[in-house]
Design a protein around this motif. Structure first.
Motif, PDB file in Angstrom:
ATOM      1  N   GLN A 448       0.807  -1.210   0.000  1.00  0.00           N
ATOM      2  CA  GLN A 448       0.000   0.000   0.000  1.00  0.00           C
ATOM      3  C   GLN A 448       0.848   1.272   0.000  1.00  0.00           C
ATOM      4  OE1 GLN A 448       0.298  -2.272   2.334  1.00  0.00           O
ATOM      5  NE2 GLN A 448      -0.445  -1.615   4.357  1.00  0.00           N
ATOM      6  N   THR A 449       2.157   1.135   0.282  1.00  0.00           N
ATOM      7  CA  THR A 449       3.049   2.307   0.287  1.00  0.00           C
ATOM      8  C   THR A 449       3.881   2.429  -0.987  1.00  0.00           C
ATOM      9  OG1 THR A 449       4.913   1.120   1.292  1.00  0.00           O
ATOM     10  CG2 THR A 449       3.276   2.075   2.782  1.00  0.00           C
ATOM     11  N   GLY A 468       8.846   3.342  -0.946  1.00  0.00           N
ATOM     12  CA  GLY A 468       7.831   2.834  -0.041  1.00  0.00           C
ATOM     13  C   GLY A 468       8.446   2.481   1.299  1.00  0.00           C
ATOM     14  N   THR A 478      12.080   3.032   5.536  1.00  0.00           N
ATOM     15  CA  THR A 478      11.556   3.787   4.398  1.00  0.00           C
ATOM     16  C   THR A 478      12.655   3.857   3.342  1.00  0.00           C
ATOM     17  OG1 THR A 478      10.132   5.091   5.834  1.00  0.00           O
ATOM     18  CG2 THR A 478      10.589   5.977   3.641  1.00  0.00           C
ATOM     19  N   SER A 506      12.109   4.590   9.492  1.00  0.00           N
ATOM     20  CA  SER A 506      10.694   4.934   9.409  1.00  0.00           C
ATOM     21  C   SER A 506      10.220   5.581  10.707  1.00  0.00           C
ATOM     22  CB  SER A 506       9.854   3.686   9.118  1.00  0.00           C
ATOM     23  OG  SER A 506      10.202   3.135   7.865  1.00  0.00           O
ATOM     24  N   VAL A 514      -0.413   3.596   8.003  1.00  0.00           N
ATOM     25  CA  VAL A 514      -0.426   2.715   6.835  1.00  0.00           C
ATOM     26  C   VAL A 514      -1.012   1.357   7.196  1.00  0.00           C
ATOM     27  CG1 VAL A 514       1.065   1.469   5.219  1.00  0.00           C
ATOM     28  CG2 VAL A 514       1.500   3.876   5.699  1.00  0.00           C
TER      29      VAL A 514
END
Length: 581
Positions: A448-449, A468, A478, A506, A514
């Motif tokens: 989803q990222t 992502g 990240t 992150s 998320v």
């Protein structure tokens, strides 16, 4: 009461003599040890009979607290900085010639010295009175007057320099004649040798340093040999910069090689004149210049290649060819805006399919990543740069410190200062890259990222950025991963030429948001209008009829990139009616 034994031991300890018990006989040293000259092995014994540890052979001072004189092999020898030249001539330079009268100076010099000075070739050069004298006595007489003579309230400073002899005051034409004779002997096979030019015997009697005669040299080169000189050697001329060479370099029209060995150049800024006036050279040599010791080898080569784009040999060593991605000329789609945005609504693009498959294999485990080998070119590059900072938000999967598997591969300049270390962390070749990927540990890309940004397709090459968040057993990371991809004409897929990962720690708040969102991957249905657009794109690139464009796209599952690869392979076999008349 003191015993005889005590007295004798005291005498022995103090004077090194001996005392025998019941005898009146005593033995004493001839002189006090303080002043006795010691030779042989005794020279290394101090007063109490031990070896002298403060330098053998030094005179004994009689005080143990004081430092002894040491042996100095250079003591007593002095370097004569004013050693005369073999010719016996001295050049005398008197500064600030505008502040006194020349005749008054020589008159005062005669009155204050007892020697006959007899100055030769007296003249004014750049506000300095210059003349020549012969003989050490005349030189000493003048040397000792420096700073002692005063004219018009100005103290006169005098400098004496060894010389070959008086320099003759020549006209410009006479200087050109002498320089031309020297150049004739130094030119051969399109090469002009100006090394050690100030020591050329043909230049005796005049200024011969390059920065003094460069304008005349430039004129002669421009008049006589501007279109034939391919190489110039400026070695051994004591040059600190190349600004004085601009007239010579700009006069050469076909110059390819420049040598500046054994000079005093200590910065690339000092060779800007070469860059401006001879940027097209292919060979450059800067051997035995301070510049080479002040720069890293890789940076030295890279900076000089920027200054001289056509450089193929540096310091006598051929340079490796520049990395390029030249491909055979093939038909390709025009770089329209719609095709450049590969994540537009509709069927998934070839690049998106490529990355989804890549991520799926990558997340299948370390052992499974061997399957990624066909996706990497034989000469591909791979590197990792990590910036790991944390505030007070560290907890279980948000550690304060960088994971060990990233630390030992990190090429971030802040953590990897040495060029050799950064170079060792650049992995080259398919085998090395797959080995490093397999050692990165378990990963899970949070789909989803994921975001994919691409450039337009140019000469079958495209740059793509995959970004992502990755979930690993010990941390969230990240990432932004930059790929340079080349289209593979064999199967319509892509080959990775360069893969560079940038990773940061992150933030917990972002990861929690998320994870709270549901994400389902559903393929979007194809539309007839989109098929029509693809047919037009293929037709614009291939000039085929509509029916043949449809057949080509159907064979490629409506993948335009794969359809072009099929067309390039079968173009020679297509009939004439397959193309628009």
């Amino acid at each position: 009461m003191l015993s005889v034994c005590n007295i004798s031991s005291g005498i022995n300890a103090e004077y090194g003599g001996s005392y025998r018990g019941n005898s009146n006989r005593k033995s004493w040293p001839r002189m006090n040890p303080k002043h006795q000259r010691r030779t042989g092995s005794s020279a290394f014994l101090d007063r109490d009979g031990d070896t002298d540890m403060n330098g053998g052979g030094a005179s004994y001072s009689g005080n143990r607290g004081k430092q002894k004189n040491r042996y100095n092999p250079g003591y007593g020898r002095r370097i004569n900085k004013n050693k005369a030249h073999a010719s016996g001539w001295w050049k005398v330079i008197v500064h600030d010639a505008d502040k006194f009268d020349k005749d008054d100076f020589f008159r005062m010099l005669d009155n204050t010295t007892n020697e006959s000075i007899d100055p030769q070739n007296t003249r004014i050069e750049r506000n300095k009175l210059v003349f020549w004298i012969k003989g050490p006595r005349a030189k000493e007489a003048i040397y000792h007057q420096s700073g002692k003579l005063t004219l018009k309230d100005h103290t006169i400073s005098i400098l004496t320099v060894p010389s070959d002899g008086p320099e003759i005051q020549l006209t410009k034409d006479e200087q050109k004649g002498k320089i031309c004779n020297a150049l004739i002997k130094r030119y051969a096979d399109n090469k002009l040798d100006l090394s050690d030019f100030h020591r050329d015997p043909d230049m005796t009697g005049m200024r011969s340093k390059l920065f003094d005669i460069a304008p005349i040299l430039g004129e002669l080169v421009k008049e006589k040999c501007a279109n034939v000189i391919h190489e110039i050697d400026f070695s051994n001329n004591n040059l600190k910069h190349t600004g004085c060479l601009r007239e010579i370099l700009s006069a050469c029209n076909v110059l390819k090689k420049v040598k500046l060995d054994n000079n005093r150049i200590n910065s690339l800024l000092e060779i800007k004149s070469v860059e401006k006036n001879a940027s097209g050279i292919t060979h450059l040599s800067l051997i035995n210049n301070p510049l080479k010791n002040l720069m890293d080898d890789a940076q030295y080569i890279a900076d000089l290649r920027k200054m001289f784009p056509k450089l193929i040999e540096l310091d006598g060593v051929p340079l490796p060819e520049r990395i390029s991605f030249d491909t055979e000329e093939q038909c390709s789609l025009p770089p329209t805006q719609k095709y450049a945005i590969l994540l537009d609504a509709g069927p998934k693009s070839a690049i998106e399919n490529f990355f989804l498959q890549y991520v799926k294999i990558h997340d299948s485990g370390s052992a499974a990543r061997v399957q990624l080998a066909p996706a990497y070119d034989e000469t591909c590059l791979f590197s990792i740069a990590v910036s790991w900072t944390s505030n007070k938000d560290f907890k279980d999967k948000f550690p304060r410190t960088m994971p060990a598997e990233l630390t030992k591969r990190n090429r971030n300049f802040k953590h990897c200062l040495k060029a050799e270390q950064r170079e060792s962390r650049l992995f080259i070749g398919q085998e090395n890259v797959i080995k490093e990927l397999s050692q990165l540990g378990e990963t899970k890309h949070m789909l989803q990222t994921l975001n994919i940004d691409t450039s337009g397709l140019v000469n079958n090459h495209v740059t793509a950025i995959l970004s992502g968040i990755i979930d690993t057993p010990d941390s969230y990371r990240t990432f932004s991963r930059t790929f340079v991809l080349a289209a593979n004409p064999v199967n319509g897929s892509f080959l990775v030429l360069n893969d560079q990962i940038s990773i940061i720690r992150s933030v917990p708040d972002i990861v929690e948001k998320v994870e709270s969102q549901a994400f389902v991957v559903e393929p979007a249905p194809a539309k007839a209008s989109q098929h029509a657009d693809l047919v037009k794109q293929i037709q614009a690139a291939t000039k085929m009829t509509d029916s043949y464009c449809v057949q080509c796209l159907e064979a490629a599952s409506w993948d335009p990139q794969k359809a072009l690869a099929i067309f390039n392979e079968t173009r020679a076999k297509l009939p004439a009616d397959a193309f628009i008349a």
